[in-house]
Design a protein around this motif. Structure first.
Motif, PDB file in Angstrom:
ATOM      1  N   LEU A 104      -4.271  15.901   1.307  1.00 29.80           N
ATOM      2  CA  LEU A 104      -3.525  14.684   1.624  1.00 29.80           C
ATOM      3  C   LEU A 104      -2.931  14.087   0.359  1.00 29.80           C
ATOM      4  O   LEU A 104      -1.752  13.705   0.332  1.00 29.80           O
ATOM      5  CB  LEU A 104      -4.439  13.669   2.307  1.00 29.80           C
ATOM      6  CG  LEU A 104      -5.165  14.116   3.577  1.00 29.80           C
ATOM      7  CD1 LEU A 104      -6.060  12.991   4.086  1.00 29.80           C
ATOM      8  CD2 LEU A 104      -4.187  14.552   4.654  1.00 29.80           C
ATOM      9  N   SER A 105      -3.731  14.002  -0.698  1.00 25.98           N
ATOM     10  CA  SER A 105      -3.249  13.378  -1.926  1.00 25.98           C
ATOM     11  C   SER A 105      -2.200  14.241  -2.611  1.00 25.98           C
ATOM     12  O   SER A 105      -1.224  13.716  -3.165  1.00 25.98           O
ATOM     13  CB  SER A 105      -4.418  13.077  -2.875  1.00 25.98           C
ATOM     14  OG  SER A 105      -5.176  14.226  -3.139  1.00 25.98           O
ATOM     15  N   GLU A 106      -2.345  15.562  -2.565  1.00 28.56           N
ATOM     16  CA  GLU A 106      -1.354  16.422  -3.215  1.00 28.56           C
ATOM     17  C   GLU A 106      -0.034  16.426  -2.453  1.00 28.56           C
ATOM     18  O   GLU A 106       1.040  16.365  -3.061  1.00 28.56           O
ATOM     19  CB  GLU A 106      -1.877  17.851  -3.351  1.00 28.56           C
ATOM     20  CG  GLU A 106      -0.932  18.736  -4.154  1.00 28.56           C
ATOM     21  CD  GLU A 106      -1.481  20.119  -4.450  1.00 28.56           C
ATOM     22  OE1 GLU A 106      -0.809  20.860  -5.192  1.00 28.56           O
ATOM     23  OE2 GLU A 106      -2.566  20.462  -3.943  1.00 28.56           O
ATOM     24  N   VAL A 107      -0.100  16.494  -1.148  1.00 28.13           N
ATOM     25  CA  VAL A 107       1.134  16.459  -0.355  1.00 28.13           C
ATOM     26  C   VAL A 107       1.864  15.140  -0.579  1.00 28.13           C
ATOM     27  O   VAL A 107       3.095  15.115  -0.758  1.00 28.13           O
ATOM     28  CB  VAL A 107       0.830  16.674   1.138  1.00 28.13           C
ATOM     29  CG1 VAL A 107       2.040  16.332   2.003  1.00 28.13           C
ATOM     30  CG2 VAL A 107       0.400  18.121   1.382  1.00 28.13           C
ATOM     31  N   TYR A 108       1.123  14.046  -0.586  1.00 30.74           N
ATOM     32  CA  TYR A 108       1.763  12.751  -0.837  1.00 30.74           C
ATOM     33  C   TYR A 108       2.417  12.715  -2.217  1.00 30.74           C
ATOM     34  O   TYR A 108       3.569  12.289  -2.359  1.00 30.74           O
ATOM     35  CB  TYR A 108       0.746  11.611  -0.714  1.00 30.74           C
ATOM     36  CG  TYR A 108       1.325  10.302  -1.198  1.00 30.74           C
ATOM     37  CD1 TYR A 108       2.206   9.574  -0.408  1.00 30.74           C
ATOM     38  CD2 TYR A 108       1.044   9.820  -2.485  1.00 30.74           C
ATOM     39  CE1 TYR A 108       2.771   8.407  -0.867  1.00 30.74           C
ATOM     40  CE2 TYR A 108       1.605   8.650  -2.947  1.00 30.74           C
ATOM     41  CZ  TYR A 108       2.478   7.946  -2.125  1.00 30.74           C
ATOM     42  OH  TYR A 108       3.064   6.793  -2.591  1.00 30.74           O
ATOM     43  N   ALA A 109       1.690  13.158  -3.241  1.00 31.53           N
ATOM     44  CA  ALA A 109       2.215  13.105  -4.601  1.00 31.53           C
ATOM     45  C   ALA A 109       3.456  13.977  -4.759  1.00 31.53           C
ATOM     46  O   ALA A 109       4.441  13.573  -5.395  1.00 31.53           O
ATOM     47  CB  ALA A 109       1.137  13.543  -5.588  1.00 31.53           C
ATOM     48  N   SER A 157       0.824  -1.210   0.000  1.00 28.61           N
ATOM     49  CA  SER A 157       0.000   0.000   0.000  1.00 28.61           C
ATOM     50  C   SER A 157       0.855   1.256   0.000  1.00 28.61           C
ATOM     51  O   SER A 157       1.845   1.364   0.725  1.00 28.61           O
ATOM     52  CB  SER A 157      -0.921   0.020   1.221  1.00 28.61           C
ATOM     53  OG  SER A 157      -1.817  -1.061   1.202  1.00 28.61           O
ATOM     54  N   LYS A 158       0.449   2.204  -0.812  1.00 26.21           N
ATOM     55  CA  LYS A 158       1.066   3.524  -0.856  1.00 26.21           C
ATOM     56  C   LYS A 158      -0.022   4.543  -1.153  1.00 26.21           C
ATOM     57  O   LYS A 158      -1.020   4.227  -1.799  1.00 26.21           O
ATOM     58  CB  LYS A 158       2.146   3.603  -1.941  1.00 26.21           C
ATOM     59  CG  LYS A 158       3.391   2.764  -1.658  1.00 26.21           C
ATOM     60  CD  LYS A 158       4.444   2.970  -2.740  1.00 26.21           C
ATOM     61  CE  LYS A 158       5.681   2.125  -2.482  1.00 26.21           C
ATOM     62  NZ  LYS A 158       6.372   2.546  -1.242  1.00 26.21           N
ATOM     63  N   GLY A 159       0.184   5.768  -0.693  1.00 26.18           N
ATOM     64  CA  GLY A 159      -0.776   6.818  -0.988  1.00 26.18           C
ATOM     65  C   GLY A 159      -1.751   7.060   0.143  1.00 26.18           C
ATOM     66  O   GLY A 159      -1.455   6.780   1.307  1.00 26.18           O
ATOM     67  N   GLU A 195       7.733  21.993  -1.847  1.00 25.05           N
ATOM     68  CA  GLU A 195       6.400  22.267  -2.375  1.00 25.05           C
ATOM     69  C   GLU A 195       5.332  21.541  -1.562  1.00 25.05           C
ATOM     70  O   GLU A 195       4.250  22.082  -1.311  1.00 25.05           O
ATOM     71  CB  GLU A 195       6.316  21.856  -3.844  1.00 25.05           C
ATOM     72  CG  GLU A 195       7.126  22.729  -4.784  1.00 25.05           C
ATOM     73  CD  GLU A 195       6.954  22.314  -6.237  1.00 25.05           C
ATOM     74  OE1 GLU A 195       5.796  22.066  -6.648  1.00 25.05           O
ATOM     75  OE2 GLU A 195       7.971  22.223  -6.952  1.00 25.05           O
ATOM     76  N   ALA A 196       5.643  20.322  -1.148  1.00 27.25           N
ATOM     77  CA  ALA A 196       4.700  19.583  -0.308  1.00 27.25           C
ATOM     78  C   ALA A 196       4.460  20.325   1.001  1.00 27.25           C
ATOM     79  O   ALA A 196       3.317  20.439   1.473  1.00 27.25           O
ATOM     80  CB  ALA A 196       5.226  18.178  -0.034  1.00 27.25           C
ATOM     81  N   ASP A 197       5.516  20.842   1.594  1.00 27.71           N
ATOM     82  CA  ASP A 197       5.379  21.616   2.834  1.00 27.71           C
ATOM     83  C   ASP A 197       4.538  22.864   2.613  1.00 27.71           C
ATOM     84  O   ASP A 197       3.713  23.239   3.456  1.00 27.71           O
ATOM     85  CB  ASP A 197       6.753  22.021   3.362  1.00 27.71           C
ATOM     86  CG  ASP A 197       7.505  20.865   3.995  1.00 27.71           C
ATOM     87  OD1 ASP A 197       6.872  19.848   4.336  1.00 27.71           O
ATOM     88  OD2 ASP A 197       8.732  20.978   4.151  1.00 27.71           O
ATOM     89  N   ASP A 198       4.741  23.532   1.487  1.00 28.79           N
ATOM     90  CA  ASP A 198       3.993  24.758   1.197  1.00 28.79           C
ATOM     91  C   ASP A 198       2.494  24.479   1.081  1.00 28.79           C
ATOM     92  O   ASP A 198       1.665  25.249   1.591  1.00 28.79           O
ATOM     93  CB  ASP A 198       4.501  25.394  -0.097  1.00 28.79           C
ATOM     94  CG  ASP A 198       5.899  25.981   0.047  1.00 28.79           C
ATOM     95  OD1 ASP A 198       6.328  26.217   1.195  1.00 28.79           O
ATOM     96  OD2 ASP A 198       6.562  26.191  -0.994  1.00 28.79           O
ATOM     97  N   VAL A 199       2.148  23.383   0.410  1.00 27.56           N
ATOM     98  CA  VAL A 199       0.732  23.016   0.289  1.00 27.56           C
ATOM     99  C   VAL A 199       0.164  22.675   1.656  1.00 27.56           C
ATOM    100  O   VAL A 199      -0.932  23.137   2.030  1.00 27.56           O
ATOM    101  CB  VAL A 199       0.557  21.832  -0.682  1.00 27.56           C
ATOM    102  CG1 VAL A 199      -0.876  21.305  -0.642  1.00 27.56           C
ATOM    103  CG2 VAL A 199       0.935  22.243  -2.097  1.00 27.56           C
ATOM    104  N   PRO A 240       3.969  15.627   6.371  1.00 23.33           N
ATOM    105  CA  PRO A 240       5.212  15.786   5.612  1.00 23.33           C
ATOM    106  C   PRO A 240       6.423  15.204   6.324  1.00 23.33           C
ATOM    107  O   PRO A 240       7.290  14.580   5.695  1.00 23.33           O
ATOM    108  CB  PRO A 240       5.332  17.307   5.448  1.00 23.33           C
ATOM    109  CG  PRO A 240       3.942  17.823   5.581  1.00 23.33           C
ATOM    110  CD  PRO A 240       3.295  16.925   6.594  1.00 23.33           C
ATOM    111  N   LEU A 241       6.492  15.386   7.625  1.00 22.97           N
ATOM    112  CA  LEU A 241       7.616  14.853   8.390  1.00 22.97           C
ATOM    113  C   LEU A 241       7.575  13.326   8.418  1.00 22.97           C
ATOM    114  O   LEU A 241       8.615  12.659   8.310  1.00 22.97           O
ATOM    115  CB  LEU A 241       7.589  15.404   9.813  1.00 22.97           C
ATOM    116  CG  LEU A 241       7.821  16.910   9.948  1.00 22.97           C
ATOM    117  CD1 LEU A 241       7.502  17.366  11.370  1.00 22.97           C
ATOM    118  CD2 LEU A 241       9.249  17.273   9.583  1.00 22.97           C
ATOM    119  N   GLU A 242       6.386  12.765   8.544  1.00 22.97           N
ATOM    120  CA  GLU A 242       6.246  11.306   8.576  1.00 22.97           C
ATOM    121  C   GLU A 242       6.653  10.686   7.248  1.00 22.97           C
ATOM    122  O   GLU A 242       7.310   9.641   7.218  1.00 22.97           O
ATOM    123  CB  GLU A 242       4.806  10.935   8.937  1.00 22.97           C
ATOM    124  CG  GLU A 242       4.441  11.304  10.366  1.00 22.97           C
ATOM    125  CD  GLU A 242       2.950  11.331  10.617  1.00 22.97           C
ATOM    126  OE1 GLU A 242       2.550  11.251  11.794  1.00 22.97           O
ATOM    127  OE2 GLU A 242       2.169  11.459   9.647  1.00 22.97           O
TER     128      GLU A 242
END
Length: 302
Positions: free
Chosen positions: A217-222, A5-7, A231-235, A197-199
């Motif tokens: 959640l999905s955008e930060v993961y992607a 599992s991922k995502g 960019e993930a942190d910014d979102v 993001p840290l996890e």
């Protein structure tokens, strides 16, 4: 298989109508809402899904509706119960309905590693071959599982394919689980995605959490998976005020349900009794938080 599992696995809410009855039609619209916003799997009958307020027939009915509507996407069903007989019965029933696996946390009262291993030995004697998520959530279970104990459980029981890690602090625990060697399992994280993001940076494979804006959640993961960590942190930062607001236990779940009602995912924000109700001041705060969020999202879209 769950170990791959991922995502984003969304921890779903259980919709109720104004009278407190299960709203099956809102389960359909809720699943569709989650899928539109990037869900890659579902966890139903979790703590924030108010599973403890359902009777056995309702729990099975809710699980069946989620599994059917999710189609090809995997559904994990929470079956934790002080009664092993009831745990085993619900496990068998949801697996027959097409669940991808079950989620189990150790019951309150376990105090030693010996008791922990004895408990899961009996669980998997009864649930042999059932893909399982081991839920590490001592805030709810009142059971602390050490990393060595968890690694031993994983090595001993092939049924454990995924760990939901939501002990606090969980970052070093994720790192130690990843460094422990042995059979690899997936690690998804909870705690309302407050530390996502840290996890992810510590080796988690994604969140198993709920939020009224699951697209975050999905955008930060992607973004994180693509190596775009900043960019993930910014979102993540854009959504953090509302995310934090929804992270206040069952009261936060009540706020989340109200937000999802506003977004058209469910018809009613009702929590089943006993449960909180939002005050006029709460509603005003949600109005302000959501308005500020939408303003920031509009600015981002340009």
């Amino acid at each position: 298989m769950l170990r791959d599992s991922k995502g984003v696995f969304i921890v779903t809410q259980t919709p109720f109508d104004e009278s407190g009855a299960v709203d099956l039609e809102s389960i359909d619209t809720l699943v569709d809402f989650y899928i539109r916003h990037g869900a890659q799997g579902f966890t139903v009958l979790g703590v924030s899904g108010e599973s403890g307020k359902l009777n056995a027939d309702e729990a099975l009915q809710v699980a069946q509706r989620f599994i059917k509507r999710a189609g090809a996407l995997p559904c994990v069903v929470g079956v934790s119960n002080p009664s092993l007989a009831q745990l085993t019965d619900l496990s068998a029933r949801v697996m027959d309905l097409g669940a991808a696996g079950v989620m189990i946390a150790p019951p309150t009262g376990i105090q030693t590693d010996e008791e922990l291993h004895g408990y899961f030995a009996e669980v998997f004697r009864r649930n042999e071959g059932v893909p399982t998520v081991l839920q590490d959530f001592p805030f709810a279970s009142k059971v602390a599982m050490s990393v060595p104990a968890m690694l031993q459980l994983i090595e001993t029981h092939k049924e454990i394919e995924l760990v939901k890690e939501e002990d606090l602090p969980d970052l070093n625990k994720i790192s130690r689980l990843r460094a422990g060697g042995g059979r690899r399992v997936a690690i998804l994280t909870g705690n309302n995605a407050m530390y996502l993001p840290l996890e992810l940076g510590r080796g988690a494979d994604g969140p198993m959490a709920g939020f009224s804006y699951p697209e975050m959640l999905s955008e930060v993961y992607a973004l994180h998976a693509a190596g775009k960590v900043d960019e993930a942190d910014d979102v993540f930062d854009i959504y953090l005020p509302l995310l934090r607001y929804e992270a206040m236990g069952f009261w936060g779940v009540c706020a989340r349900k109200e937000m999802m009602r506003r977004r058209g995912a469910i018809r009613s924000a009702t929590m089943r009794t006993p449960g909180p109700k939002l005050s006029a001041a709460d509603i005003q705060e949600l109005d302000r938080l959501s308005a500020r969020l939408e303003k920031r999202l509009a600015a981002r879209r340009g």
